[in-house]
Design a protein around this motif. Structure first.
Motif, PDB file in Angstrom:
ATOM      1  N   PRO A   1      58.107 127.445  -5.458  1.00 33.88           N
ATOM      2  CA  PRO A   1      57.345 126.201  -5.331  1.00 33.88           C
ATOM      3  C   PRO A   1      55.936 126.511  -4.838  1.00 33.88           C
ATOM      4  O   PRO A   1      55.749 126.903  -3.700  1.00 33.88           O
ATOM      5  N   GLN A   2      54.961 126.357  -5.719  1.00 35.61           N
ATOM      6  CA  GLN A   2      53.573 126.622  -5.346  1.00 35.61           C
ATOM      7  C   GLN A   2      53.022 125.468  -4.516  1.00 35.61           C
ATOM      8  O   GLN A   2      52.380 125.673  -3.498  1.00 35.61           O
ATOM      9  N   ILE A   3      53.297 124.243  -4.970  1.00 36.62           N
ATOM     10  CA  ILE A   3      52.950 123.032  -4.227  1.00 36.62           C
ATOM     11  C   ILE A   3      54.201 122.177  -4.202  1.00 36.62           C
ATOM     12  O   ILE A   3      54.846 121.980  -5.229  1.00 36.62           O
ATOM     13  N   ALA A   4      54.555 121.674  -3.038  1.00 36.25           N
ATOM     14  CA  ALA A   4      55.762 120.862  -2.917  1.00 36.25           C
ATOM     15  C   ALA A   4      55.561 119.814  -1.831  1.00 36.25           C
ATOM     16  O   ALA A   4      54.542 119.804  -1.141  1.00 36.25           O
ATOM     17  N   ARG A   5      56.545 118.955  -1.710  1.00 39.58           N
ATOM     18  CA  ARG A   5      56.549 117.926  -0.667  1.00 39.58           C
ATOM     19  C   ARG A   5      57.922 117.911  -0.025  1.00 39.58           C
ATOM     20  O   ARG A   5      58.918 118.223  -0.663  1.00 39.58           O
ATOM     21  N   SER A   6      57.976 117.483   1.210  1.00 39.74           N
ATOM     22  CA  SER A   6      59.265 117.442   1.900  1.00 39.74           C
ATOM     23  C   SER A   6      60.205 116.477   1.196  1.00 39.74           C
ATOM     24  O   SER A   6      59.798 115.444   0.678  1.00 39.74           O
ATOM     25  N   GLY A   7      61.464 116.874   1.157  1.00 35.94           N
ATOM     26  CA  GLY A   7      62.507 116.055   0.559  1.00 35.94           C
ATOM     27  C   GLY A   7      62.705 116.247  -0.931  1.00 35.94           C
ATOM     28  O   GLY A   7      63.664 115.714  -1.491  1.00 35.94           O
ATOM     29  N   LEU A   8      61.847 117.009  -1.605  1.00 33.79           N
ATOM     30  CA  LEU A   8      61.960 117.176  -3.047  1.00 33.79           C
ATOM     31  C   LEU A   8      62.619 118.504  -3.410  1.00 33.79           C
ATOM     32  O   LEU A   8      62.431 119.518  -2.746  1.00 33.79           O
ATOM     33  N   ASP A   9      63.405 118.483  -4.503  1.00 30.27           N
ATOM     34  CA  ASP A   9      64.012 119.704  -5.023  1.00 30.27           C
ATOM     35  C   ASP A   9      62.928 120.634  -5.549  1.00 30.27           C
ATOM     36  O   ASP A   9      61.939 120.177  -6.118  1.00 30.27           O
ATOM     37  N   VAL A  10      63.155 121.923  -5.377  1.00 30.32           N
ATOM     38  CA  VAL A  10      62.189 122.925  -5.831  1.00 30.32           C
ATOM     39  C   VAL A  10      62.914 124.078  -6.516  1.00 30.32           C
ATOM     40  O   VAL A  10      64.118 124.260  -6.359  1.00 30.32           O
ATOM     41  N   VAL A  11      62.150 124.850  -7.271  1.00 28.99           N
ATOM     42  CA  VAL A  11      62.675 126.032  -7.956  1.00 28.99           C
ATOM     43  C   VAL A  11      62.306 127.273  -7.152  1.00 28.99           C
ATOM     44  O   VAL A  11      61.148 127.453  -6.776  1.00 28.99           O
ATOM     45  N   TRP A  12      63.295 128.111  -6.885  1.00 27.55           N
ATOM     46  CA  TRP A  12      63.051 129.447  -6.349  1.00 27.55           C
ATOM     47  C   TRP A  12      64.014 130.351  -7.088  1.00 27.55           C
ATOM     48  O   TRP A  12      65.246 130.178  -7.001  1.00 27.55           O
ATOM     49  N   GLN A  13      63.461 131.274  -7.839  1.00 30.45           N
ATOM     50  CA  GLN A  13      64.287 132.120  -8.701  1.00 30.45           C
ATOM     51  C   GLN A  13      63.706 133.525  -8.734  1.00 30.45           C
ATOM     52  O   GLN A  13      62.487 133.702  -8.814  1.00 30.45           O
ATOM     53  N   VAL A  14      64.584 134.505  -8.687  1.00 30.50           N
ATOM     54  CA  VAL A  14      64.184 135.904  -8.805  1.00 30.50           C
ATOM     55  C   VAL A  14      64.824 136.474 -10.056  1.00 30.50           C
ATOM     56  O   VAL A  14      66.020 136.287 -10.293  1.00 30.50           O
ATOM     57  N   ARG A  15      64.003 137.158 -10.847  1.00 25.43           N
ATOM     58  CA  ARG A  15      64.477 137.790 -12.086  1.00 25.43           C
ATOM     59  C   ARG A  15      64.126 139.274 -12.014  1.00 25.43           C
ATOM     60  O   ARG A  15      62.965 139.630 -11.820  1.00 25.43           O
ATOM     61  N   VAL A  16      65.136 140.123 -12.176  1.00 30.12           N
ATOM     62  CA  VAL A  16      64.944 141.571 -12.187  1.00 30.12           C
ATOM     63  C   VAL A  16      65.344 142.073 -13.565  1.00 30.12           C
ATOM     64  O   VAL A  16      66.424 141.739 -14.058  1.00 30.12           O
TER      65      VAL A  16
END
Length: 171
Positions: free
Chosen positions: A63-78
């Motif tokens: 999440p580059q820009i986010a707000r509290s309470g909102l779902d976000v993407v965090w993913q690692v790809r190897v």
């Protein structure tokens, strides 16, 4: 002028001009904030950071820009041509996860450890040339400023590849 005059409390023209300019400046700032919100400039925005050494590649969606309470993407790809023979170990600066509420990692790590700075996540080697882990999370209501993130692809307890990024939280 007499103190009984109805003009006694009227400000001189230069004070009225400054007050008018101040009101206009406040209205312009307010209009810019409304415009930024209407164009989703202040909404959730996902960023990508990646690196490679020619054989291994590490990519983080965050999440580059986010707000509290909102779902976000965090993913690692190897990615590693030829697949994975050993478990995959990823280290993340542990303080980064303080801004999240989570349902966990998918897939679940086979082993987790933590020192004073890093959270180590170890995963069984997957079939194929690519491994992906998702973090099911949303921003905590009490989070306000955001955090700097750092992900390391570890090789024998040393970072092979490192990606850094920053999450900014909008008010």
């Amino acid at each position: 002028m007499d103190n009984d005059s109805t003009l006694a409390d009227v400000h001189p023209p230069e004070i009225r001009r400054r007050a008018r300019a101040g009101r206009r400046a406040v209205l312009v700032v307010l209009a810019l904030v409304v415009l930024a919100g209407a164009t989703t400039l202040l909404g959730v925005r996902t960023g990508t950071a990646s690196t490679t050494d020619g054989t291994w590649s590490l990519q983080v969606r965050y999440p580059q820009i986010a707000r509290s309470g909102l779902d976000v993407v965090w993913q690692v790809r190897v990615t590693h041509p030829g697949g994975f023979r050993e478990p995959i170990q990823i280290a993340v600066n542990a303080s980064y996860f303080d801004i999240f509420e989570t349902q966990g990692f998918h897939p679940e790590p086979s082993k987790t450890t933590r020192d004073g700075k890093l959270l180590y996540l170890e995963f069984d080697p997957p079939p194929g040339d690519e491994f992906v882990v998702d973090y099911d999370a949303y921003i905590q209501g009490s989070s306000q400023l955001g955090r700097r993130g750092e992900v390391h692809l570890m090789d024998r307890n040393r970072p092979r590849l490192t990606v850094t990024y920053r999450t900014w939280l909008a008010p």
